[in-house]
Motif scaffolding. Sequence first.
Motif, PDB file in Angstrom:
ATOM      1  N   VAL A  17       0.834  -1.201   0.000  1.00  0.00           N
ATOM      2  CA  VAL A  17       0.000   0.000   0.000  1.00  0.00           C
ATOM      3  C   VAL A  17       0.870   1.253   0.000  1.00  0.00           C
ATOM      4  O   VAL A  17       0.612   2.206  -0.744  1.00  0.00           O
ATOM      5  CB  VAL A  17      -0.950   0.000   1.216  1.00  0.00           C
ATOM      6  N   PHE A  18       1.921   1.258   0.831  1.00  0.00           N
ATOM      7  CA  PHE A  18       2.796   2.429   0.917  1.00  0.00           C
ATOM      8  C   PHE A  18       3.427   2.732  -0.438  1.00  0.00           C
ATOM      9  O   PHE A  18       3.414   3.867  -0.912  1.00  0.00           O
ATOM     10  CB  PHE A  18       3.878   2.202   1.966  1.00  0.00           C
ATOM     11  N   CYS A  19       3.966   1.709  -1.075  1.00  0.00           N
ATOM     12  CA  CYS A  19       4.643   1.918  -2.359  1.00  0.00           C
ATOM     13  C   CYS A  19       3.663   2.354  -3.448  1.00  0.00           C
ATOM     14  O   CYS A  19       4.009   3.142  -4.328  1.00  0.00           O
ATOM     15  CB  CYS A  19       5.388   0.662  -2.774  1.00  0.00           C
ATOM     16  N   SER A  20       2.443   1.868  -3.385  1.00  0.00           N
ATOM     17  CA  SER A  20       1.459   2.249  -4.393  1.00  0.00           C
ATOM     18  C   SER A  20       1.076   3.717  -4.283  1.00  0.00           C
ATOM     19  O   SER A  20       0.561   4.314  -5.244  1.00  0.00           O
ATOM     20  CB  SER A  20       0.201   1.381  -4.269  1.00  0.00           C
ATOM     21  N   GLN A  21       1.332   4.333  -3.121  1.00  0.00           N
ATOM     22  CA  GLN A  21       0.994   5.735  -2.920  1.00  0.00           C
ATOM     23  C   GLN A  21       2.135   6.682  -3.287  1.00  0.00           C
ATOM     24  O   GLN A  21       1.942   7.895  -3.328  1.00  0.00           O
ATOM     25  CB  GLN A  21       0.599   5.975  -1.463  1.00  0.00           C
TER      26      GLN A  21
END
Length: 237
Positions: A221-225
């Motif tokens: 999730v963090f990387c997708s943001q």
Amino acid sequence: YVDECIRTLEHVYRAEIDTLGYLPPPSDGVDGGNGAIDVYVRDLSQAGPSGSSLYGVTTLDKIISSSPIDRYTTWMDVDNNFAEADRDASGRPAYATFGIDALHVTCAHEFHHVIQNGRYGLATSQLMFYELSSTWMELRIWPEVRDWAIYTNELFAEPEQWPFSDPAAINGYVWGWYGNVMQNVSANTMRTAWEKIGLGIRPAQAVVDAYSQHGAAFTDVFCSQLPIFYQTGSRGQ
């Protein structure tokens, strides 16, 4: 102003307790006059360290439990007017948001600290998540007031200075908007993390575990943001 403060606090209570489902903060008994949460309205324009300004502050009072984590009764202070003319001890403008708008977001922020310290506990480290959560409450309850964006600007301007892993409390302000990311995983991701902190789990691990409980991996999730850091101009609104 005091009447508006009361209305604001009642609205914030309904939003954070009744709507978002956080546990209500503990009573302080007869301290301050009765069992209600004590809130003091006073000039905070020079009340911070070395005469800096404060919007509000939540102060620990009495410890009510120490297992599995320390929990406290608290009281709140909020500024008495958030005037544009207010200056700190160095002569700089005390506030970036003024009047009732500043009162609204300050009450949302500080009341969440009251909940954190009273119901879920005060960790001895990783206080970044405490300020992230309270700053997000400003955005969550009063989205039209953009005081939180002042801090976010610092993150977007120099992201290398504000790693998400920095446990210092001040780091949480610039990451307040990240509560929206957590909410997109599940409406209850943020609250789940607090429930885990209340079980004695350190905040960073509590966040990872909350993602997992709601069917997501924190790293994914963090990387997708991360592309949000490259959205400029109208795309960054």
